[in-house]
Design a protein around this motif. Sequence first.
Motif, short mmCIF file in Angstrom:
data_model
loop_
_atom_site.label_atom_id
_atom_site.label_comp_id
_atom_site.label_asym_id
_atom_site.label_seq_id
_atom_site.Cartn_x
_atom_site.Cartn_y
_atom_site.Cartn_z
N UNK A 1 -18.37 -12.63 2.16
CA UNK A 1 -17.31 -12.05 1.06
C UNK A 1 -16.82 -10.87 1.50
N UNK A 2 -17.52 -9.83 2.27
CA UNK A 2 -17.18 -8.70 2.77
C UNK A 2 -16.05 -8.76 3.55
N UNK A 3 -16.27 -9.76 4.37
CA UNK A 3 -15.35 -10.04 5.58
C UNK A 3 -14.02 -10.27 4.96
N UNK A 4 -14.03 -11.36 3.76
CA UNK A 4 -12.80 -11.60 3.21
C UNK A 4 -12.27 -10.40 2.29
N UNK A 5 -12.93 -9.51 1.87
CA UNK A 5 -12.69 -8.21 1.11
C UNK A 5 -11.98 -7.35 2.17
N UNK A 6 -12.52 -7.28 3.25
CA UNK A 6 -11.93 -6.23 4.13
C UNK A 6 -10.41 -6.89 4.65
N UNK A 8 -8.51 -8.73 3.05
CA UNK A 8 -7.70 -8.46 1.85
C UNK A 8 -7.15 -6.85 1.81
N UNK A 9 -8.13 -6.38 2.00
CA UNK A 9 -7.77 -4.86 1.95
C UNK A 9 -6.78 -4.37 3.02
N UNK A 10 -7.00 -4.97 4.42
CA UNK A 10 -6.09 -4.74 5.45
C UNK A 10 -4.60 -5.15 5.03
N UNK A 11 -4.74 -6.34 4.32
CA UNK A 11 -3.47 -6.98 4.00
C UNK A 11 -2.79 -6.14 3.02
N UNK A 12 -3.27 -5.66 2.08
CA UNK A 12 -2.86 -4.78 1.20
C UNK A 12 -2.42 -3.44 1.68
N UNK A 13 -3.07 -3.04 2.86
CA UNK A 13 -2.71 -1.81 3.18
C UNK A 13 -1.36 -2.07 4.03
N UNK A 14 -1.40 -3.02 4.67
CA UNK A 14 -0.24 -3.47 5.62
C UNK A 14 1.14 -3.46 4.61
N UNK A 15 0.83 -4.27 3.55
CA UNK A 15 1.84 -4.50 2.49
C UNK A 15 2.46 -3.16 2.06
N UNK A 16 1.74 -2.10 1.86
CA UNK A 16 1.92 -0.83 1.26
C UNK A 16 2.72 -0.14 2.30
N UNK A 17 2.36 -0.12 3.65
CA UNK A 17 2.71 0.67 4.72
C UNK A 17 4.19 0.08 5.00
N UNK A 18 4.32 -1.34 5.10
CA UNK A 18 5.51 -1.83 5.13
C UNK A 18 6.60 -1.36 4.33
N UNK A 19 6.24 -1.65 2.89
CA UNK A 19 6.87 -1.08 1.73
C UNK A 19 7.47 0.42 1.99
N UNK A 20 6.59 1.08 2.30
CA UNK A 20 6.71 2.70 2.34
C UNK A 20 7.75 2.79 3.60
N UNK A 21 7.61 2.05 4.71
CA UNK A 21 8.53 2.21 5.80
C UNK A 21 9.84 1.80 5.32
N UNK A 22 10.01 0.77 4.41
CA UNK A 22 11.30 0.23 4.32
C UNK A 22 12.14 1.19 3.55
N UNK A 23 11.28 1.99 2.44
CA UNK A 23 11.86 3.12 1.46
C UNK A 23 12.46 4.19 2.46
N UNK A 24 11.72 4.36 3.64
CA UNK A 24 12.03 5.67 4.50
C UNK A 24 13.27 5.17 5.22
N UNK A 25 13.32 3.87 5.44
CA UNK A 25 14.47 3.42 6.29
C UNK A 25 15.81 3.54 5.15
N UNK A 26 15.65 3.00 4.11
CA UNK A 26 16.66 3.29 3.11
C UNK A 26 17.01 4.68 2.98
N UNK A 27 16.17 5.44 2.85
CA UNK A 27 16.37 7.09 2.58
C UNK A 27 17.14 7.54 3.77
N UNK A 28 16.56 7.12 4.84
CA UNK A 28 17.45 7.56 6.07
C UNK A 28 18.78 7.16 6.29
N UNK A 29 19.15 5.95 5.76
CA UNK A 29 20.49 5.29 5.92
C UNK A 29 21.32 6.28 4.77
N UNK A 30 20.95 6.36 3.52
CA UNK A 30 21.50 6.97 2.42
C UNK A 30 21.85 8.36 3.02
#
Length: 261
Positions: A1-6, A8-30
């Motif tokens: 269970x702990x392995x699965x939780x870790x 999922x947390x990594x996937x969530x962190x990767x998703x948040x990081x990717x979303x943040x990077x995308x917003x930075x890309x849009x911000x730079x373009x604008x």
Amino acid sequence: MRTVARALLRLLALFVLSAFALQLYFLARVALMAVLDPQSTTFQRSEAWRLLVEKRQILWAQQWVDYARISPNLKRAVIASEDAEFAEHSGVDWDAIEKAWERNQRAEERLERLTAQHERRTARVPAGRAPPPPPPQVAKVVGGSTITQQLAKNLFLGSERSLARKGQEFVITMMLEGLLPKQRILEIYLNSVEWGEGMFGAEAAARHYFRTSAQALGPMQAARLAVMLPAPKRFEKRPNSAYVIGRAGTIAARMGAIDPP
């Protein structure tokens, strides 16, 4: 269970990081658009691909012109037609959105009534006779998008309808309003918006429909171009239709109250 939780947390962190990077890309373009004219938009590139696939060629017309070389008549006409509060709002016109939602609700209710009436009439048709034609299956959706929202969508986003895309449109709209003056937003919009199949920007539209420059457009010419914006591919087939001329007269009457940025 702990392995699965870790995991999922990594996937969530990767998703948040990717979303943040995308917003930075849009911000730079604008931010770059404050000094550099955009070479193309996501919508334009998708249209170029569609034309290449469907017609095996890309018939394209676009020529960038600076804000000072676009007729004040066209600026007034487009604002009067598309976004009367453009100079006052901060990117989103909440009153317009509320009114659009109410119109959509009424349209959906009307469609439901027509559908119910059709079902009752169909049930009364004798055997062997053709049933009455069905009502339209899709209620007309009326939007409340501002010029800035339309620009945000055309610059970076696709045409699909989803909450995620609408949320991203809102974020980019705030970026545009925060980093660019209203005059620059309108300049980019008028140079990149579609006015017919493979036809983008005020200069191309003015030369195609009126054999003149964007700078020389008169009030009625500008109003007629503004009428075409919601459905340019449809109106380009009949640019002199009674609807276009009549609607242009209404827009021309409103233009005097508009003070472009």
